[in-house]
Design a protein around this motif. Structure first.
Motif, PDB file in Angstrom:
ATOM      1  N   LEU A 192       4.677  27.942 -70.825  1.00 19.23           N
ATOM      2  CA  LEU A 192       5.393  26.691 -70.622  1.00 19.23           C
ATOM      3  C   LEU A 192       5.772  26.075 -71.963  1.00 19.23           C
ATOM      4  O   LEU A 192       5.156  26.363 -72.994  1.00 19.23           O
ATOM      5  CB  LEU A 192       4.532  25.713 -69.831  1.00 19.23           C
ATOM      6  CG  LEU A 192       4.037  26.169 -68.458  1.00 19.23           C
ATOM      7  CD1 LEU A 192       3.194  25.070 -67.815  1.00 19.23           C
ATOM      8  CD2 LEU A 192       5.200  26.536 -67.559  1.00 19.23           C
ATOM      9  N   PRO A 193       6.780  25.193 -71.985  1.00 16.73           N
ATOM     10  CA  PRO A 193       7.083  24.467 -73.218  1.00 16.73           C
ATOM     11  C   PRO A 193       5.850  23.696 -73.690  1.00 16.73           C
ATOM     12  O   PRO A 193       5.164  23.061 -72.896  1.00 16.73           O
ATOM     13  CB  PRO A 193       8.197  23.504 -72.782  1.00 16.73           C
ATOM     14  CG  PRO A 193       8.843  24.186 -71.621  1.00 16.73           C
ATOM     15  CD  PRO A 193       7.733  24.894 -70.894  1.00 16.73           C
ATOM     16  N   GLY A 194       5.555  23.789 -74.952  1.00 18.32           N
ATOM     17  CA  GLY A 194       4.360  23.141 -75.476  1.00 18.32           C
ATOM     18  C   GLY A 194       3.208  24.097 -75.680  1.00 18.32           C
ATOM     19  O   GLY A 194       2.176  23.720 -76.232  1.00 18.32           O
ATOM     20  N   GLY A 195       3.380  25.353 -75.200  1.00 23.39           N
ATOM     21  CA  GLY A 195       2.373  26.368 -75.466  1.00 23.39           C
ATOM     22  C   GLY A 195       1.380  26.641 -74.365  1.00 23.39           C
ATOM     23  O   GLY A 195       0.619  27.610 -74.452  1.00 23.39           O
ATOM     24  N   HIS A 196       1.322  25.820 -73.325  1.00 24.07           N
ATOM     25  CA  HIS A 196       0.411  26.093 -72.225  1.00 24.07           C
ATOM     26  C   HIS A 196       0.902  27.303 -71.424  1.00 24.07           C
ATOM     27  O   HIS A 196       2.105  27.560 -71.332  1.00 24.07           O
ATOM     28  CB  HIS A 196       0.309  24.880 -71.303  1.00 24.07           C
ATOM     29  CG  HIS A 196      -0.302  23.683 -71.957  1.00 24.07           C
ATOM     30  ND1 HIS A 196      -1.652  23.581 -72.200  1.00 24.07           N
ATOM     31  CD2 HIS A 196       0.257  22.545 -72.438  1.00 24.07           C
ATOM     32  CE1 HIS A 196      -1.906  22.428 -72.789  1.00 24.07           C
ATOM     33  NE2 HIS A 196      -0.764  21.779 -72.955  1.00 24.07           N
ATOM     34  N   SER A 197      -0.045  28.054 -70.852  1.00 23.92           N
ATOM     35  CA  SER A 197       0.299  29.251 -70.086  1.00 23.92           C
ATOM     36  C   SER A 197      -0.251  29.168 -68.671  1.00 23.92           C
ATOM     37  O   SER A 197      -1.322  28.582 -68.438  1.00 23.92           O
ATOM     38  CB  SER A 197      -0.250  30.501 -70.774  1.00 23.92           C
ATOM     39  OG  SER A 197       0.388  30.701 -72.022  1.00 23.92           O
ATOM     40  N   ALA A 354      -5.304  40.554 -64.654  1.00 27.06           N
ATOM     41  CA  ALA A 354      -5.553  39.136 -64.926  1.00 27.06           C
ATOM     42  C   ALA A 354      -4.880  38.798 -66.241  1.00 27.06           C
ATOM     43  O   ALA A 354      -5.510  38.849 -67.299  1.00 27.06           O
ATOM     44  CB  ALA A 354      -7.041  38.845 -64.976  1.00 27.06           C
ATOM     45  N   PRO A 355      -3.587  38.499 -66.239  1.00 22.85           N
ATOM     46  CA  PRO A 355      -2.869  38.221 -67.485  1.00 22.85           C
ATOM     47  C   PRO A 355      -3.562  37.130 -68.290  1.00 22.85           C
ATOM     48  O   PRO A 355      -3.997  36.114 -67.746  1.00 22.85           O
ATOM     49  CB  PRO A 355      -1.494  37.740 -66.992  1.00 22.85           C
ATOM     50  CG  PRO A 355      -1.356  38.350 -65.635  1.00 22.85           C
ATOM     51  CD  PRO A 355      -2.737  38.362 -65.052  1.00 22.85           C
ATOM     52  N   GLY A 356      -3.638  37.362 -69.566  1.00 17.40           N
ATOM     53  CA  GLY A 356      -4.353  36.432 -70.426  1.00 17.40           C
ATOM     54  C   GLY A 356      -5.726  36.949 -70.775  1.00 17.40           C
ATOM     55  O   GLY A 356      -6.264  36.641 -71.837  1.00 17.40           O
ATOM     56  N   ARG A 357      -6.306  37.776 -69.884  1.00 19.99           N
ATOM     57  CA  ARG A 357      -7.599  38.388 -70.176  1.00 19.99           C
ATOM     58  C   ARG A 357      -7.420  39.713 -70.907  1.00 19.99           C
ATOM     59  O   ARG A 357      -8.319  40.225 -71.518  1.00 19.99           O
ATOM     60  CB  ARG A 357      -8.385  38.635 -68.892  1.00 19.99           C
ATOM     61  CG  ARG A 357      -8.787  37.363 -68.165  1.00 19.99           C
ATOM     62  CD  ARG A 357      -9.659  37.680 -66.994  1.00 19.99           C
ATOM     63  NE  ARG A 357     -10.023  36.486 -66.254  1.00 19.99           N
ATOM     64  CZ  ARG A 357     -10.794  36.495 -65.171  1.00 19.99           C
ATOM     65  NH1 ARG A 357     -11.281  37.635 -64.712  1.00 19.99           N
ATOM     66  NH2 ARG A 357     -11.069  35.369 -64.544  1.00 19.99           N
ATOM     67  N   GLN A 358      -6.229  40.287 -70.757  1.00 17.12           N
ATOM     68  CA  GLN A 358      -5.939  41.526 -71.453  1.00 17.12           C
ATOM     69  C   GLN A 358      -4.504  41.470 -71.944  1.00 17.12           C
ATOM     70  O   GLN A 358      -3.699  40.699 -71.463  1.00 17.12           O
ATOM     71  CB  GLN A 358      -6.125  42.753 -70.542  1.00 17.12           C
ATOM     72  CG  GLN A 358      -5.098  42.900 -69.431  1.00 17.12           C
ATOM     73  CD  GLN A 358      -5.438  42.081 -68.198  1.00 17.12           C
ATOM     74  OE1 GLN A 358      -6.576  41.717 -68.006  1.00 17.12           O
ATOM     75  NE2 GLN A 358      -4.447  41.814 -67.386  1.00 17.12           N
TER      76      GLN A 358
END
Length: 371
Positions: A192-197, A354-358
């Motif tokens: 997302l804008p601002g860096g959050h996923s 699990a995107p973000g975990r790998q």
């Protein structure tokens, strides 16, 4: 004659109401999870007919009335949460949340009215859209949308092709084949804008039907695999797609209980997306569930695109901290049932990306591409 007709219809209503109580996974049993609104309408009509046409001095007439009323109450118990009579599960959005607009469309592989969907996308400008049943021909048309540079494509000719197009960056994107080798799912991290996923899972399991799977096992297991994978996660998560199951079914409710995700339709409406050509046979098959990081700015069923499904458009607002929003809770019996179903396919939640975990991109050769 009236007593015979009303009696036969009431008997049929009772049978169709009782069938879904069974845990039997045969398609001809599970299909009666779907038309609860239609069965509730039949029950109401039978009550009116009995009051108008039967001799109420006869005990048998009251027996028929009681049976129809009981069926009406039971069917209403399942569908009332998807009316405005129920408490809303997801809050209306406040201004400070980050917007995230998602469009879900089962396009019907044989449908060639591409411009209808393209027109809706240009009109509503979703941040992300996913198409189901999309093949190489559909991909060629969708690729014309230059405003969506981030893409995951899995064109197939078996009614289970899937494409994700996004204005927002996608990370750790993966196409997975969780239960059946020819039925894909897409899992990705959306920045997302601002860096959050946000972790997003796009699903389209095969339905139980005489032309697909004889039983609902494969569909149920795919939903529960994802639910178990994201259970107890505090990350922002969205699960969306054509789940080939209605919002009020035992399986979808079990998915919500295990995953902890919320349904923005609760307290707002059914938003029936299938069947687009038959107003009297419609139910909600296309879903967006999300974690408590999101509030709702709007949800709409969009116009006909030539498919047997209507598209659905959902406007969410993201909040970095989880909000106090309560969905369905799982008890020990729910967890035991979920485990029992998973054991039927010898499936483990660890198989779900699990995107973000790998950090990986793993696509079966010949099945898909990431652009």
């Amino acid at each position: 004659m009236a007593w015979i007709i009303i009696g036969l219809l009431t008997g049929l209503l009772v049978l169709l109401t009782l069938l879904p109580l069974s845990r039997h996974t045969a398609w001809w049993v599970r299909v009666w999870d779907f038309p609860r609104l239609q069965l509730a309408t039949l029950a109401a009509l039978l009550i009116v007919a009995a009051l108008a046409l039967l001799d109420l001095a006869h005990p048998a007439s009251w027996a028929l009335l009681g049976a129809a009323a009981t069926c009406l109450a039971w069917q209403a118990w399942w569908i009332l949460p998807y009316t405005r009579l129920w408490r809303k599960e997801v809050r209306w959005a406040v201004e400070d949340g980050r917007p995230l607009r998602i469009l879900v469309a089962n396009v019907l592989e044989t449908n060639r009215r591409h411009e209808l969907l393209l027109g809706l996308i240009r009109e509503h400008q979703p941040d992300i859209f996913v198409t189901l049943e999309s093949n190489a021909r559909w991909q060629q048309q969708l690729d014309r949308l230059s405003d969506y540079p981030h893409r995951v494509a899995c064109p197939l000719e078996n009614l289970y092709g899937m494409h994700v197009y996004s204005r927002l960056p996608l990370h750790d994107a993966e196409i997975a084949w969780l239960v059946e080798q020819d039925v894909p799912s897409i899992h990705t991290l959306v920045e997302l804008p601002g860096g959050h996923s946000v972790q997003v899972h796009f699903l389209h399991p095969a339905p139980p039907s005489p032309t697909e799977n004889d039983e609902s096992t494969e569909r149920d297991v795919e939903l529960l695999l994802v639910a178990r994978r994201i259970e107890n996660s505090h990350a922002p998560i969205i699960v969306t797609g054509d789940l080939n199951d209605v919002a009020w079914s035992t399986t979808t409710r079990l998915f919500r209980k295990i995953s902890g995700l919320l349904d923005p339709r609760v307290g707002r409406g059914m938003f029936n997306t299938f069947h687009a050509d038959h107003w009297f046979l419609r139910w909600p098959l296309d879903h967006i569930f999300h974690s408590s990081h999101f509030t709702l700015a709007g949800i709409r069923r969009l116009p006909h695109i030539g498919s047997d499904h209507f598209p659905v458009l959902v406007d969410l607002r993201y909040h970095p901290a989880e909000l106090d929003q309560q969905g369905l809770d799982a008890d020990a019996q729910d967890r035991a049932l979920a485990q029992e179903k998973l054991q039927q396919e010898d499936a483990t939640p660890g198989e779900v990306p699990a995107p973000g975990r790998q950090s990986r991109l793993s696509i079966a050769p010949g099945h898909g591409q990431h652009v």
